[in-house]
Motif scaffolding. Structure first.
Motif, short mmCIF file in Angstrom:
data_model
loop_
_atom_site.label_atom_id
_atom_site.label_comp_id
_atom_site.label_asym_id
_atom_site.label_seq_id
_atom_site.Cartn_x
_atom_site.Cartn_y
_atom_site.Cartn_z
N ILE A 335 0.83 -1.20 0.00
CA ILE A 335 0.00 0.00 0.00
C ILE A 335 0.86 1.25 0.00
CG2 ILE A 335 -1.72 1.34 1.30
CD1 ILE A 335 -2.82 -1.18 -0.03
N THR A 336 1.82 1.34 0.92
CA THR A 336 2.58 2.58 1.10
C THR A 336 3.52 2.89 -0.05
OG1 THR A 336 4.24 1.40 2.42
CG2 THR A 336 2.41 2.44 3.61
N GLU A 337 3.80 1.90 -0.91
CA GLU A 337 4.57 2.15 -2.14
C GLU A 337 3.68 2.08 -3.37
OE1 GLU A 337 8.78 0.98 -2.90
OE2 GLU A 337 7.86 -0.52 -4.21
N ASP A 338 2.89 1.05 -3.47
CA ASP A 338 2.15 0.82 -4.71
C ASP A 338 1.00 1.80 -4.92
OD1 ASP A 338 3.82 -1.25 -5.40
OD2 ASP A 338 2.60 -2.77 -4.42
N ILE A 339 0.51 2.43 -3.84
CA ILE A 339 -0.52 3.46 -4.02
C ILE A 339 0.12 4.79 -4.45
CG2 ILE A 339 -2.23 4.90 -2.83
CD1 ILE A 339 -3.38 2.20 -3.43
N PRO A 340 1.05 5.37 -3.70
CA PRO A 340 1.59 6.68 -4.09
C PRO A 340 2.49 6.65 -5.32
CG PRO A 340 2.73 5.89 -2.14
CD PRO A 340 1.60 4.93 -2.39
N VAL A 341 3.07 5.51 -5.63
CA VAL A 341 3.92 5.42 -6.82
C VAL A 341 3.10 4.88 -8.00
CG1 VAL A 341 6.03 4.46 -7.81
CG2 VAL A 341 5.98 5.13 -5.41
N GLY A 342 2.77 3.58 -7.96
CA GLY A 342 2.07 2.99 -9.09
C GLY A 342 0.74 3.64 -9.39
#
Length: 407
Positions: A335-342
């Motif tokens: 969540i903390t990477e794939d939401i704000p990045v992807g």
């Protein structure tokens, strides 16, 4: 084919000592390469613990269609917190950190770059665009090849006992094909060829082979993490948070693949993917093609990476290989990477190119509500990637030929 044989006897530098970095470093050393591994404070004290003395224990089932595997204790040529020391004289430089590590590593890598180096980012997650932007801003003109991959070469987890991070990495599957591209794309042929000198890519090289993506934006769209992790974690949060509470199971045996995925979540994942396809078409770039039916199984589209397109585990069967892979909390890179990045990059591209992304946007909205932070404000922007001011033609000229149009 471009001759990259000069890389053969050069050391390999691995930047990052998490699950991906340790796996790549250990595999490359067991494959006969001279390997340096580097991590930065404050993580290095724990992430590099024990490696200089004992090496990295590389083990696990390593499931893949062709049965390729390695096992053993891998000795490193160098263990360091100094990026310049790690990369000096290296031919291949592997960046294997979460997105949060890209900028701090790149700041130290850029002054240490040498002509002829090839940088591989696992997974790319737009790191190749960020590195090129930072090099441009720093006035760095070193002749290097920079590229990234749609995924890691493994499913891997660091061994942790009693809160201690051990110098051991368990690999539970190996990719037999990966999609990669260079930034700019005119270097992609050389970039793909260079991967043959990276022993951590051997299961791919001797499997179904690496696939040259259209551009690094193709690599971004083909990263399976956002489409798999975000719907699976958000829509499966009830299962995750009740696992070990009312279900009577060991909390740390939970997996979104094994315990959350279901036909309804697959419908959302397929709708998410169709929005990605619409974005890629609007931009004029490629994307990994998938059939709808590939989304409807325990492994979803991930299974094809290591067991081929015919690999299917029906929803009424268990998926033991994924047991214990989590996530165990919403405060997880799923969540903390794939939401704000992807997801947020897709949202920004949708706004720029007039493509509606309601399913992707719903993931951002729900994650923001659950974690009580605004991922629209925290997310990657196209300006951060260095492409926000470009129209479609200018962006493609930059992605393909490296022709940069200034603001």
């Amino acid at each position: 084919m471009k001759n990259m044989e000069y890389l053969k006897d050069k050391p390999i530098a691995v930047l990052g000592a998490g699950a991906v970095g340790k796996a790549i470093a250990g595999d490359c050393a067991l494959g006969g390469a001279k390997v340096r591994i580097c991590d930065l404070p404050p993580f290095a004290e724990k992430s590099l613990f024990g490696i200089e003395k004992s090496g990295i224990k590389f083990f696990g089932d390593q499931l893949n269609l062709y049965g390729f595997e390695r096992h053993g204790w891998a000795k490193m040529e160098k263990v360091t917190t100094d990026v310049a020391e790690a990369v000096k004289g290296a031919g291949l430089v592997v960046v294997a950190t979460p997105c949060a590590g890209h900028k701090p590593f790149f700041e130290k890598l850029i002054p240490a770059l040498e002509d002829g180096m090839v940088i591989h980012i696992f997974p790319d997650n737009y790191g190749s665009l960020i590195l090129r932007r930072m090099m441009r801003e720093a006035g760095c003109t070193k002749q290097v090849i920079i590229g990234g991959w749609s995924s890691s070469t493994y499913g891997s987890r660091v061994e942790i006992k009693g809160g201690v991070i051990l110098p051991q990495i368990r690999v539970y599957y190996r990719a037999i094909t990966l999609r990669g591209a260079a930034m700019p794309a005119y270097d992609t042929e050389a970039f793909i060829e260079s991967s043959k000198y990276l022993p951590s890519m051997d299961a791919v090289t001797y499997g179904q082979g690496a696939v040259a993506a259209d551009t690094v934006m193709d690599t971004g769209f083909s990263n399976v993490n956002p489409v798999l992790h975000c719907p699976g974690t958000i829509l499966g949060v009830g299962v995750m948070e009740n696992f070990g509470v009312i279900f009577g199971e060991d909390k740390y045996k939970f997996s979104i693949y094994s315990h959350a995925y279901c036909p309804s979540i697959s419908e959302v994942q397929y709708a998410f993917y169709k929005e990605e396809c619409a974005l890629a078409e609007a931009m004029g770039v490629g994307i990994q093609p998938y059939r709808k039916e590939q989304f409807f199984s325990r492994e979803n589209v991930l299974g094809a990476e290591y067991m081929g397109e015919d690999y299917v585990i029906p929803f009424d069967q268990q998926d033991p290989i994924q047991f214990g892979t989590g996530p165990f909390t919403m405060e997880n890179r799923y969540i903390t990477e794939d939401i704000p990045v992807g997801c947020h990059v897709y949202h920004e591209l949708g706004r720029k190119f007039g493509v509606k992304t309601p399913v992707i946007d719903s993931m951002i909205n729900l994650a923001s509500a659950i974690l009580q932070r605004d991922f629209y404000q925290l997310g990657y922007t196209l300006d951060y990637l260095g492409i926000g001011h470009m129209n479609k033609e200018e962006m493609n000229a930059y992605l393909r030929e490296g022709v940069y149009k200034a603001k």
